[in-house]
Design a protein around this motif. Structure first.
Motif, PDB file in Angstrom:
ATOM      1  N   GLN A  61      56.966  67.001  15.221  1.00 23.34           N
ATOM      2  CA  GLN A  61      58.047  67.995  15.177  1.00 23.34           C
ATOM      3  C   GLN A  61      57.461  69.398  15.141  1.00 23.34           C
ATOM      4  O   GLN A  61      56.920  69.831  14.117  1.00 23.34           O
ATOM      5  N   GLU A 134      66.202  67.408  18.262  1.00 25.76           N
ATOM      6  CA  GLU A 134      66.708  67.462  16.879  1.00 25.76           C
ATOM      7  C   GLU A 134      68.106  68.056  16.918  1.00 25.76           C
ATOM      8  O   GLU A 134      68.284  69.262  16.992  1.00 25.76           O
ATOM      9  N   HIS A 148      70.756  74.997  11.919  1.00 21.96           N
ATOM     10  CA  HIS A 148      71.332  74.657  13.231  1.00 21.96           C
ATOM     11  C   HIS A 148      72.719  75.285  13.365  1.00 21.96           C
ATOM     12  O   HIS A 148      73.485  75.319  12.403  1.00 21.96           O
ATOM     13  N   HIS A 202      69.252  65.936   8.851  1.00 23.63           N
ATOM     14  CA  HIS A 202      70.385  66.872   8.802  1.00 23.63           C
ATOM     15  C   HIS A 202      71.680  66.087   8.623  1.00 23.63           C
ATOM     16  O   HIS A 202      72.613  66.210   9.412  1.00 23.63           O
ATOM     17  N   HIS A 223      62.030  65.277   8.373  1.00 24.28           N
ATOM     18  CA  HIS A 223      61.722  66.165   7.224  1.00 24.28           C
ATOM     19  C   HIS A 223      62.533  65.787   5.975  1.00 24.28           C
ATOM     20  O   HIS A 223      63.369  66.546   5.490  1.00 24.28           O
ATOM     21  N   ASP A 280      56.876  70.953  11.587  1.00 25.22           N
ATOM     22  CA  ASP A 280      58.186  71.578  11.826  1.00 25.22           C
ATOM     23  C   ASP A 280      58.012  73.093  11.929  1.00 25.22           C
ATOM     24  O   ASP A 280      58.870  73.871  11.520  1.00 25.22           O
TER      25      ASP A 280
HETATM   26 ZN   LIG Z   1      65.433  70.280  10.926  1.00 22.89          ZN
END
Ligand SMILES: [Zn+2]
Length: 395
Positions: A61, A134, A148, A202, A223, A280
Motif C-alpha cells: 500500500q 482502496e 476518503h 475503512h 491498515h 501507506d
Molecule cells: Zn486507508
C-alpha cells in the motif's frame, strides 16, 4: 569493505551476511535470478566487514513518494516510472500503487495511466506487482472513512469494478472494501473467483458482517486500527473480530504515529506470521520536514520527527510520510520485533501472501531482488538495491 564481482550487468557474485542466519554467504546471480548461495569460511574474508543481505521490500500500500502521487489526477505520464525508481533508495523492489476513492472517471484514468506505464516501461513493470484499489466501496461514515471523499463512496458494483479492471489490464490485485454493504458478500466472492485479493478496511461493519466477509473469501485487513472510529462499542466490534479471524492477514502502519506500541504488540502476537507492514505513504514521504499543501489534506506539516499532521491540529494525522525501512526500525527500536522478523513482515510475508515469485527470499531460483545494508544501532543504512540482479541503487 566488501567484495562485489560484477561479471556483467546482470551476472555477478557478491559476499554478504545473511540477514536471518548471520552466516557469511556468497550470492551468485545469473540472468536476474539467484543461481547459487554458498557459505564462506571466515578465513576467506580476510577481515572484510560484510554488509547484510536481505530480500527486497514489498509494499502492499503506497500512495506516492518524493512528491510524486498516484492520486493527484490526472497522473502525469512519468509519475509512475519515477516513483518506482525513487523507491529503490528505500529498498523497495515490489510495490502496489494504491488508488483511493475517487470519481469513476478518475479511477479509470489512474488505471489506464499505471497500466500504460507497465506496458511501456519494463523496468517499472518489474517493480509493480499489482494495483491496490482502496475504495470506493468503503464505509461512508466519518472516522471509518478516514480522508476518503464521501461523495465518491459507493456500494460494491461488480460491473463498475470490471471496467476499471479492464482499464488496468487486469492489474488490480487488491481491493480494500467494507463488508457493511448488503451486496459485498457477492462482490467478494466474484473478486476471489477472478483472483483479486479482498481486504477489509475503512469499515463500519458489524462483527457478524466481518465474519461473513471472511467466509466469502476476504483475506486481509487494511491498515488495521486506522481508518476507524474514534469510539467503538467495547465488544463485539470490527477490530476484535478481525483479530479473531485466523484467515485474515493483517497490515500495519508502524510509523510510530498511527498505532501505539501496545496495539502493535498485541496484533503481532495474535497474528504471528500473518502480520505484515505497509507504508501507506503519501506523496510527501521522502521529502524534507516543512509546511506543505496537499490535494487531500489541505495545509499539512511534516515534523522533523517524521509525523505528518494537519496544520490546524497536530493531533490529526494527514497520512504516513514514512517508508518500510522506517517501520522496521520502529519495531526493532521499540523491542516489538527482531530485525529479521520485522524485515520478513515487510518483504517475504507480503510476497508470499500475494504469491509473488520473490516469496522465497534469499533462495536459489528466486528473483535476485535484494538489498545490502549495514546497521548502526537500530538504524538501517541501505547500501545497494538489486532488482532482477541489476544494481538499481547505490548509496
Ligand atoms: Zn486507508
Amino acid at each position: 569493505m566488501w567484495i562485489v564481482i560484477h561479471m556483467d550487468k546482470v551476472n555477478m557474485k557478491l559476499n554478504a551476511i545473511h540477514y536471518k542466519t548471520g552466516e557469511a554467504i556468497s550470492i551468485q546471480v545469473e540472468h536476474g535470478r539467484i543461481e547459487a548461495i554458498e557459505s564462506i569460511h571466515e578465513d576467506e574474508l580476510e577481515g572484510a566487514s560484510l554488509p547484510f543481505a536481505a530480500p527486497g521490500l514489498v509494499d502492499l500500500q503506497i500512495n506516492g513518494y518524493a512528491g510524486y502521487d498516484f492520486n493527484q489526477l490526472p497522473i502525469p505520464d512519468d509519475t509512475v516510472s519515477r516513483i518506482i525508481r525513487e523507491l529503490w533508495q528505500e529498498g523497495v523492489t515490489s510495490s502496489y500503487p494504491t488508488v483511493i476513492t475517487n470519481s469513476s472517471e478518475a479511477i479509470h484514468d489512474a488505471m489506464v495511466t499505471i497500466s500504460r506505464t507497465c506496458d511501456q516501461d519494463p523496468t517499472a513493470a518489474k517493480g509493480i506487482a499489482g494495483i491496490h484499489l482502496e475504495g470506493p466501496f468503503i464505509s461512508p461514515h466519518d472516522g471509518a472513512r478516514g480522508a476518503h471523499r464521501r461523495d465518491f463512496v459507493q456500494p460494491p458494483d461488480w460491473e463498475q469494478f470490471s471496467r476499471w479492471q479492464e482499464a488496468a489490464g487486469g492489474r488490480i490485485a487488491i481491493v480494500t472494501l467494507s463488508p457493511e454493504w448488503p451486496d459485498s458478500i457477492d462482490f467478494i466472492a466474484k473478486c476471489v473467483r477472478s483472483g483479486v485479493t479482498v481486504s477489509i478496511g475503512h469499515t463500519s461493519a458489524t462483527a457478524e458482517q466481518i465474519a461473513q466477509a471472511v467466509a466469502a473469501g476476504a483475506r486481509m485487513s487494511t491498515h488495521f486500527g486506522n481508518g476507524s472510529h474514534l469510539m467503538l462499542p467495547r465488544h463485539p466490534n470490527y477490530l476484535w473480530e478481525q483479530l479473531a479471524q485466523d484467515d485474515l492477514w493483517t497490515c500495519l502502519i508502524a510509523d510510530g504515529f498511527h498505532l501505539p506500541d501496545q496495539v502493535l504488540k498485541v496484533v503481532l502476537k495474535v497474528k504471528g506470521s500473518k502480520a505484515m507492514l505497509v507504508s501507506d505513504a503519501v506523496s510527501l514521504s521522502g521529502l524534507a520536514p516543512g509546511d506543505y499543501t496537499t490535494h487531500v489534506g489541505g495545509k499539512v506539516i511534516l515534523t522533523p520527527e517524521g509525523k505528518l499532521h494537519l496544520a490546524e491540529n497536530d493531533k490529526i494525522l494527514a497520512g504516513s510520510a514514512q517508508m518500510l525501512l522506517w517501520g522496521i526500525e520502529q519495531l526493532t527500536s521499540r523491542g516489538l520485533a527482531s530485525l529479521p522478523d520485522a524485515w520478513d513482515m515487510s518483504s517475504i510475508r507480503p510476497a508470499s501472501f500475494m504469491q509473488l515469485p520473490s516469496a522465497s527470499g534469499l533462495a536459489v531460483g528466486a528473483p535476485a531482488d535484494f538489498v545490502l545494508f549495514h546497521t548502526e544501532g537500530h538504524s538501517i543504512k541501505l547500501k545497494n538495491t538489486y532488482q532482477a540482479g541489476e544494481l538499481v541503487y547505490q548509496s
